[in-house]
Design an enzyme around this catalytic site. Structure first.
Site, PDB file in Angstrom:
ATOM      1  N   ARG A 111       4.242   1.382  26.295  1.00  0.00           N
ATOM      2  CA  ARG A 111       3.578   1.794  25.059  1.00  0.00           C
ATOM      3  C   ARG A 111       3.463   3.320  24.955  1.00  0.00           C
ATOM      4  O   ARG A 111       3.612   3.906  23.886  1.00  0.00           O
ATOM      5  CB  ARG A 111       2.184   1.160  24.973  1.00  0.00           C
ATOM      6  CG  ARG A 111       1.526   1.373  23.610  1.00  0.00           C
ATOM      7  CD  ARG A 111       0.042   1.065  23.642  1.00  0.00           C
ATOM      8  NE  ARG A 111      -0.236  -0.289  24.024  1.00  0.00           N
ATOM      9  CZ  ARG A 111      -0.331  -1.309  23.158  1.00  0.00           C
ATOM     10  NH1 ARG A 111      -0.174  -1.095  21.875  1.00  0.00           N
ATOM     11  NH2 ARG A 111      -0.597  -2.515  23.585  1.00  0.00           N
TER      12      ARG A 111
ATOM     13  N   GLU B 258     -11.103   3.243  19.309  1.00  0.00           N
ATOM     14  CA  GLU B 258     -11.599   1.871  19.213  1.00  0.00           C
ATOM     15  C   GLU B 258     -11.054   1.234  17.933  1.00  0.00           C
ATOM     16  O   GLU B 258     -11.163   1.824  16.847  1.00  0.00           O
ATOM     17  CB  GLU B 258     -13.131   1.875  19.188  1.00  0.00           C
ATOM     18  CG  GLU B 258     -13.717   0.564  19.613  1.00  0.00           C
ATOM     19  CD  GLU B 258     -15.224   0.564  19.449  1.00  0.00           C
ATOM     20  OE1 GLU B 258     -15.780  -0.510  19.203  1.00  0.00           O
ATOM     21  OE2 GLU B 258     -15.833   1.649  19.554  1.00  0.00           O
ATOM     22  N   LEU B 259     -10.495   0.036  18.060  1.00  0.00           N
ATOM     23  CA  LEU B 259      -9.802  -0.622  16.944  1.00  0.00           C
ATOM     24  C   LEU B 259     -10.745  -0.849  15.750  1.00  0.00           C
ATOM     25  O   LEU B 259     -11.822  -1.419  15.902  1.00  0.00           O
ATOM     26  CB  LEU B 259      -9.243  -1.965  17.437  1.00  0.00           C
ATOM     27  CG  LEU B 259      -8.317  -2.684  16.459  1.00  0.00           C
ATOM     28  CD1 LEU B 259      -7.007  -1.926  16.303  1.00  0.00           C
ATOM     29  CD2 LEU B 259      -8.068  -4.103  16.922  1.00  0.00           C
ATOM     30  N   ASP B 260     -10.311  -0.418  14.572  1.00  0.00           N
ATOM     31  CA  ASP B 260     -11.044  -0.639  13.307  1.00  0.00           C
ATOM     32  C   ASP B 260     -12.484  -0.132  13.357  1.00  0.00           C
ATOM     33  O   ASP B 260     -13.373  -0.711  12.724  1.00  0.00           O
ATOM     34  CB  ASP B 260     -11.036  -2.137  12.934  1.00  0.00           C
ATOM     35  CG  ASP B 260      -9.628  -2.679  12.730  1.00  0.00           C
ATOM     36  OD1 ASP B 260      -8.749  -1.901  12.340  1.00  0.00           O
ATOM     37  OD2 ASP B 260      -9.416  -3.873  12.974  1.00  0.00           O
TER      38      ASP B 260
ATOM     39  N   ASN C  99      -6.362   4.743   8.146  1.00  0.00           N
ATOM     40  CA  ASN C  99      -5.940   3.340   8.123  1.00  0.00           C
ATOM     41  C   ASN C  99      -6.638   2.640   6.975  1.00  0.00           C
ATOM     42  O   ASN C  99      -7.711   3.070   6.542  1.00  0.00           O
ATOM     43  CB  ASN C  99      -6.325   2.656   9.443  1.00  0.00           C
ATOM     44  CG  ASN C  99      -5.855   1.209   9.499  1.00  0.00           C
ATOM     45  OD1 ASN C  99      -4.747   0.881   9.069  1.00  0.00           O
ATOM     46  ND2 ASN C  99      -6.700   0.323  10.006  1.00  0.00           N
TER      47      ASN C  99
ATOM     48  N   HIS D 234      -8.122  -1.196   6.104  1.00  0.00           N
ATOM     49  CA  HIS D 234      -8.432  -2.466   6.744  1.00  0.00           C
ATOM     50  C   HIS D 234      -9.038  -3.410   5.701  1.00  0.00           C
ATOM     51  O   HIS D 234      -9.894  -3.001   4.922  1.00  0.00           O
ATOM     52  CB  HIS D 234      -9.424  -2.232   7.894  1.00  0.00           C
ATOM     53  CG  HIS D 234      -9.780  -3.494   8.605  1.00  0.00           C
ATOM     54  ND1 HIS D 234      -8.929  -4.097   9.509  1.00  0.00           N
ATOM     55  CD2 HIS D 234     -10.868  -4.297   8.509  1.00  0.00           C
ATOM     56  CE1 HIS D 234      -9.490  -5.208   9.953  1.00  0.00           C
ATOM     57  NE2 HIS D 234     -10.666  -5.350   9.361  1.00  0.00           N
TER      58      HIS D 234
ATOM     59  N   ASN E 296       0.841  -1.212   0.000  1.00  0.00           N
ATOM     60  CA  ASN E 296       0.000   0.000   0.000  1.00  0.00           C
ATOM     61  C   ASN E 296       0.870   1.253   0.000  1.00  0.00           C
ATOM     62  O   ASN E 296       0.554   2.233  -0.671  1.00  0.00           O
ATOM     63  CB  ASN E 296      -0.953   0.002   1.195  1.00  0.00           C
ATOM     64  CG  ASN E 296      -2.176  -0.860   0.928  1.00  0.00           C
ATOM     65  OD1 ASN E 296      -3.084  -0.459   0.212  1.00  0.00           O
ATOM     66  ND2 ASN E 296      -2.184  -2.069   1.478  1.00  0.00           N
TER      67      ASN E 296
HETATM   68  C1  GRF Z   1      -3.300  -4.872   3.957  1.00  0.00           C
HETATM   69  O1  GRF Z   1      -4.061  -5.995   3.694  1.00  0.00           O
HETATM   70  C2  GRF Z   1      -4.077  -3.872   4.758  1.00  0.00           C
HETATM   71  O2  GRF Z   1      -5.439  -3.898   4.488  1.00  0.00           O
HETATM   72  C3  GRF Z   1      -3.815  -4.307   6.179  1.00  0.00           C
HETATM   73  O3  GRF Z   1      -2.497  -4.774   6.183  1.00  0.00           O
HETATM   74  C4  GRF Z   1      -2.134  -5.199   4.876  1.00  0.00           C
HETATM   75  C5  GRF Z   1      -0.882  -4.470   4.510  1.00  0.00           C
HETATM   76  O4  GRF Z   1      -0.327  -4.918   3.321  1.00  0.00           O
HETATM   77  N1  GRF Z   1      -4.046  -3.219   7.090  1.00  0.00           N
HETATM   78  P1  GRF Z   1       0.903  -4.162   2.678  1.00  0.00           P
HETATM   79  O5  GRF Z   1       2.034  -4.178   3.715  1.00  0.00           O
HETATM   80  O6  GRF Z   1       0.489  -2.762   2.349  1.00  0.00           O
HETATM   81  O7  GRF Z   1       1.262  -4.954   1.466  1.00  0.00           O
END
Ligand code: GRF
Length: 216
Positions: free
Chosen positions: A68, A146-148, A110, A112, A17
């Site tokens: 953390r 909150e996660l995702d 983010n 997901h 990505n």
């Molecule tokens: C992707 O599937 C994304 O949706 C998730 O982690 C993965 C990352 O893949 N959050 P990359 O490292 O970008 O190839």
């Protein structure tokens, strides 16, 4: 047009990505470009890939900090030191603390691999296949504590095909990730995307539902 907002990309793994975002910036689809790629792991393949493109990279490893909170403060400082004004998480596999999320509120995206709010968490492709769902996909959202679960911006949607394996489905979803994430990052960099309370604004208009992208 106002100056584009500089941004950092955070990766823990392969970074496909991040590469899609860097390519979109190179092609002018994203104004400006990533000012840094930051990772929690020195061995993340995405870091080497970014360095090969000439993008500044940095590692902020949790093991070097007492807890953390300390790690998240150091991470924030590292991102800000590169001049980034927003952050795109791209396969960043650690939970960020409330202080980090508050510091970057409305400036933290983010991606997901599911059609949120369905399937937050891990192993989304497997869970979709086990459930026998007809549709699957990926979502770009603003990050909240909150996660995702933060406000949704854009989703890529693919049909689940009979005989699909986890790998085949994941590859089809990733193709769309590489389309929708650069789009959303480009909007935020151009100042077209914003978060107003819990409402996503695109070009000043509230999004009542995430935008949807499907394969051609
Ligand atoms: C992707 O599937 C994304 O949706 C998730 O982690 C993965 C990352 O893949 N959050 P990359 O490292 O970008 O190839």
């Amino acid at each position: 047009m106002p100056a584009p907002l500089p941004f950092a990309v955070l990766v823990s793994g392969r970074g496909s990505n991040m590469l899609a975002i860097a390519a979109a910036a190179r092609d002018g689809q994203i104004p400006g470009g990533p000012v840094a790629v930051v990772s929690d792991r020195a061995d993340a393949a995405g870091l080497a890939a970014a360095a090969a493109l000439g993008i500044p990279t940095e590692v902020v490893a949790p093991a070097q900090f007492a807890d953390r909170g300390d790690w998240c403060r150091a991470l924030s400082a590292a991102i800000a030191s590169h001049g980034a004004e927003f952050v795109a998480l791209a396969g960043f596999m650690r939970i960020l603390d409330p202080g980090f999320v508050a510091r970057w509120q409305g400036r933290l995206l983010n991606i997901h691999p599911s059609l949120l709010p369905a399937y937050p968490g891990l192993h989304t492709h497997r869970r979709v296949l086990e459930a026998g769902d007809r549709w699957h996909g990926c979502t770009v959202h603003f990050v909240t504590e909150e996660l995702d679960a933060g406000p949704l911006v854009i989703q890529g949607r693919v049909p689940v095909l009979s005989g699909d394996t986890e790998q085949a489905l994941s590859a089809r979803v990733q193709k769309l990730e590489h389309i929708i994430y650069p789009k959303a990052v480009g909007w935020l960099a151009a100042g077209r995307l914003a978060l107003d309370g819990g409402t996503v604004l695109l070009d000043g208009q509230p999004l009542r539902a995430p935008l949807i992208e499907e394969p051609e």
